[in-house]
Design an enzyme around this catalytic site. Structure first.
Site, PDB file in Angstrom:
ATOM      1  N   CYS A  72       0.513  16.222  80.938  1.00 26.28           N
ATOM      2  CA  CYS A  72       1.430  16.273  79.798  1.00 26.28           C
ATOM      3  C   CYS A  72       0.637  16.362  78.493  1.00 26.28           C
ATOM      4  O   CYS A  72      -0.311  15.611  78.275  1.00 26.28           O
ATOM      5  CB  CYS A  72       2.329  15.038  79.765  1.00 26.28           C
ATOM      6  N   HIS A  73       1.063  17.280  77.641  1.00 30.07           N
ATOM      7  CA  HIS A  73       0.406  17.430  76.344  1.00 30.07           C
ATOM      8  C   HIS A  73       0.927  16.372  75.359  1.00 30.07           C
ATOM      9  O   HIS A  73       2.105  16.008  75.414  1.00 30.07           O
ATOM     10  CB  HIS A  73       0.688  18.812  75.765  1.00 30.07           C
ATOM     11  N   ASP A 122      12.619  -5.709  85.757  1.00 28.58           N
ATOM     12  CA  ASP A 122      11.741  -6.855  85.518  1.00 28.58           C
ATOM     13  C   ASP A 122      12.497  -8.033  84.899  1.00 28.58           C
ATOM     14  O   ASP A 122      12.253  -9.194  85.254  1.00 28.58           O
ATOM     15  CB  ASP A 122      10.602  -6.432  84.592  1.00 28.58           C
TER      16      ASP A 122
END
Length: 311
Positions: A72-73, A122
């Protein structure tokens, strides 16, 4: 990552144009009991406000996607939105991302939705042991090349003309014209003619008269510089019914971002009757970059002009 021997290369996006990119993704958090949803709604979860904490985690995540996903850029994220659809035993997360850049934001949107869901897991696991994360997927995206593709019931036709004294004399091989032909073929534009001529005003004018009446596009390459023999713009301009300055500006702007000499090019765009006429640089890179700058989105012109199609 693309592996080539011992090197690892990030996908090259330098040829792409900058557009508004948007993507929306989802994730679902399935809980084990109704009381868990009640605790979320009433902000009674011991670890804190689940909806706000998860949203914050998602915003951090989307801005750091390139640090987690190798190919990913890094992107200039300019907008994010997190929405919740809460049901009896399920929270559906809808995550939207926008950026003005050269590549899409769908992975960023999916990453954001995933982290929102993980944060909820979580925070809720102390009060519910039967939580599942489901259905992480892209809902829709827009803004890339696919958003500017135009389909025509009758294929567009194009003629490509190479203007060069040396190439027409057989002293040099044409590459720029072949690059243009290749790019047109990939856009499903039929190339009806491929011609090589010297830099002569009268010959260039004759080619306009010959090809413009039977083609939707007529693309010249070469003769747009400032040498004494570069006469393509002068030959074409009197034959154009309407110039299209925005196209010319787009070509030069795209080139200038990659090569400072692009400001010296005199690319031309305009209509000769029903035919779009373009004059592009004669160098291979100049021709390729000019095509990347304006295709396929320039083909929208034939939607705008309605019935201006050849029989």
């Amino acid at each position: 990552m693309v592996k080539t021997g011992k090197k690892q290369l990030m996908v090259d996006i330098t040829h792409k144009i900058t557009t508004l990119r948007a993507a929306t993704a989802q994730a679902e958090v399935q809980v084990g009991k109704k009381e868990t949803i009640d605790a979320v709604r009433k902000n009674l979860v011991p670890k804190g406000n689940v909806l706000e904490m998860a949203k914050t985690a998602g915003l951090f995540a989307v801005k750091n996607t390139s640090a987690v996903i190798p190919d990913c850029h890094p992107l200039p994220i300019e907008y994010t939105a997190v929405d919740y659809e809460i049901e009896e035993r399920k929270i559906r997360i809808v995550f939207t991302v926008k950026a003005v850049y050269k590549t899409g934001v769908e992975v960023e949107a999916m990453h954001g939705a995933s982290v929102v869901a993980l944060t909820m897991y979580d925070m809720l696991k102390p009060i519910d042991k039967d939580i599942e994360i489901k259905h992480i997927k892209l809902l829709h995206k827009k803004g890339g090349k696919s958003s500017f593709v135009n389909e025509f019931p009758i294929p567009l036709r194009a003629a490509v003309v190479v203007c060069s004294d040396t190439i027409s004399a057989g002293k040099k091989e044409d590459r720029a014209g072949k690059v243009i032909v290749d790019k047109l073929n990939r856009l499903d534009v039929q190339v009806s003619a491929y011609d090589i001529i010297p830099d002569e005003t009268d010959i260039i004018e004759n080619k306009v008269h010959e090809y413009a009446k039977n083609n939707d596009l007529l693309i010249f390459t070469g003769g747009t510089g400032l040498s004494g023999r570069d006469v393509t713009p002068e030959a074409l301009s009197p034959l154009l019914d309407r110039r299209i300055p925005g196209v010319e500006e787009a070509i030069r702007n795209y080139g200038q971002q990659r090569m400072p000499y692009a400001m010296l090019s005199r690319s031309v765009a305009g209509m000769a009757g029903k035919c779009l006429v373009l004059a592009l640089p004669g160098s291979t890179n100049g021709a390729a970059e000019s095509m990347d700058a304006i295709f396929p989105h320039i083909l929208h012109l034939f939607k705008v002009t309605g019935g201006q199609r050849h029989d």
